[in-house]
Design a protein around this motif. Structure first.
Motif, short mmCIF file in Angstrom:
data_model
loop_
_atom_site.label_atom_id
_atom_site.label_comp_id
_atom_site.label_asym_id
_atom_site.label_seq_id
_atom_site.Cartn_x
_atom_site.Cartn_y
_atom_site.Cartn_z
N LYS A 291 0.85 -1.20 0.00
CA LYS A 291 0.00 0.00 0.00
C LYS A 291 0.88 1.23 0.00
CE LYS A 291 -1.98 -0.83 4.08
NZ LYS A 291 -2.74 -0.64 5.32
N THR A 292 0.25 2.37 -0.23
CA THR A 292 0.88 3.67 -0.08
C THR A 292 0.03 4.47 0.90
OG1 THR A 292 1.77 3.61 -2.33
CG2 THR A 292 1.62 5.77 -1.28
N VAL A 293 0.70 5.10 1.86
CA VAL A 293 0.01 5.91 2.86
C VAL A 293 0.65 7.30 2.86
CG1 VAL A 293 -0.65 3.94 4.30
CG2 VAL A 293 1.54 5.07 4.70
N THR A 294 -0.04 8.27 3.45
CA THR A 294 0.46 9.64 3.49
C THR A 294 0.30 10.18 4.91
OG1 THR A 294 -0.20 9.95 1.19
CG2 THR A 294 0.23 11.95 2.46
N THR A 295 1.31 10.91 5.36
CA THR A 295 1.27 11.45 6.72
C THR A 295 0.29 12.62 6.83
OG1 THR A 295 3.14 12.89 6.23
CG2 THR A 295 3.63 10.76 7.28
N ASN A 296 -0.30 12.75 8.02
CA ASN A 296 -1.24 13.83 8.29
C ASN A 296 -0.50 15.03 8.91
OD1 ASN A 296 -0.79 13.19 11.01
ND2 ASN A 296 -2.70 12.07 11.24
N SER A 297 -1.24 15.98 9.44
CA SER A 297 -0.62 17.20 9.98
C SER A 297 0.24 16.93 11.22
CB SER A 297 -1.69 18.23 10.31
OG SER A 297 -2.57 17.72 11.31
N ASP A 298 0.09 15.75 11.82
CA ASP A 298 0.91 15.37 12.97
C ASP A 298 2.07 14.46 12.56
OD1 ASP A 298 1.50 15.39 15.75
OD2 ASP A 298 0.54 13.43 15.97
N GLY A 299 2.24 14.23 11.24
CA GLY A 299 3.31 13.36 10.75
C GLY A 299 3.00 11.88 10.91
N ARG A 300 1.75 11.55 11.20
CA ARG A 300 1.32 10.15 11.40
C ARG A 300 0.33 9.75 10.32
NH1 ARG A 300 2.87 8.87 16.74
NH2 ARG A 300 3.33 10.72 17.98
#
Length: 118
Positions: free
Chosen positions: A36-45
């Protein structure tokens, strides 16, 4: 908690790395199988929780491929062409599927570090 998580911090800016894409691979012999590919949110998680959990969290060798160059370009960092850091692969093993594996990345345009966190 069991499963695989990450957290990316931009040490040059002193804040979480938002919008950094991470490709997740399972290593099987000489083959990298893209999971899969995931992307970090505003908290870097990762918003969806653990990257791997439940039936997808099995023993083996894995790789997180952090797309650092794209992220660093978007921050306005002055980068050479090609950038010093573009793709940052971190390969690691999961042996205990009853444990929590946390693989954070501390990132700047010219260096990074990682460790097994908690």
């Amino acid at each position: 908690m069991t499963g695989l998580t990450t957290h990316v911090l931009d040490t040059a800016l002193g804040k979480p790395a938002e919008g950094l894409a991470i490709d997740v691979f399972k290593i099987e012999g000489e083959t990298r199988k893209h999971l899969k590919t995931v992307t970090t949110n505003s908290d870097g998680r990762i918003d969806s929780g653990p990257i791997l959990v439940g039936d997808s969290f099995v023993a083996g060798t894995y790789e997180l491929l952090f797309r650092a160059g794209d992220y660093l370009s978007r921050t306005g960092a002055k980068l050479p062409e090609p950038p010093f850091l573009d793709l940052v692969p971190i390969r690691f093993g999961i042996a205990d599927t009853t444990a929590h594996y946390h693989v954070p990345l501390l990132l700047s345009p010219y260096g990074y570090s990682t460790y097994r966190g908690s």
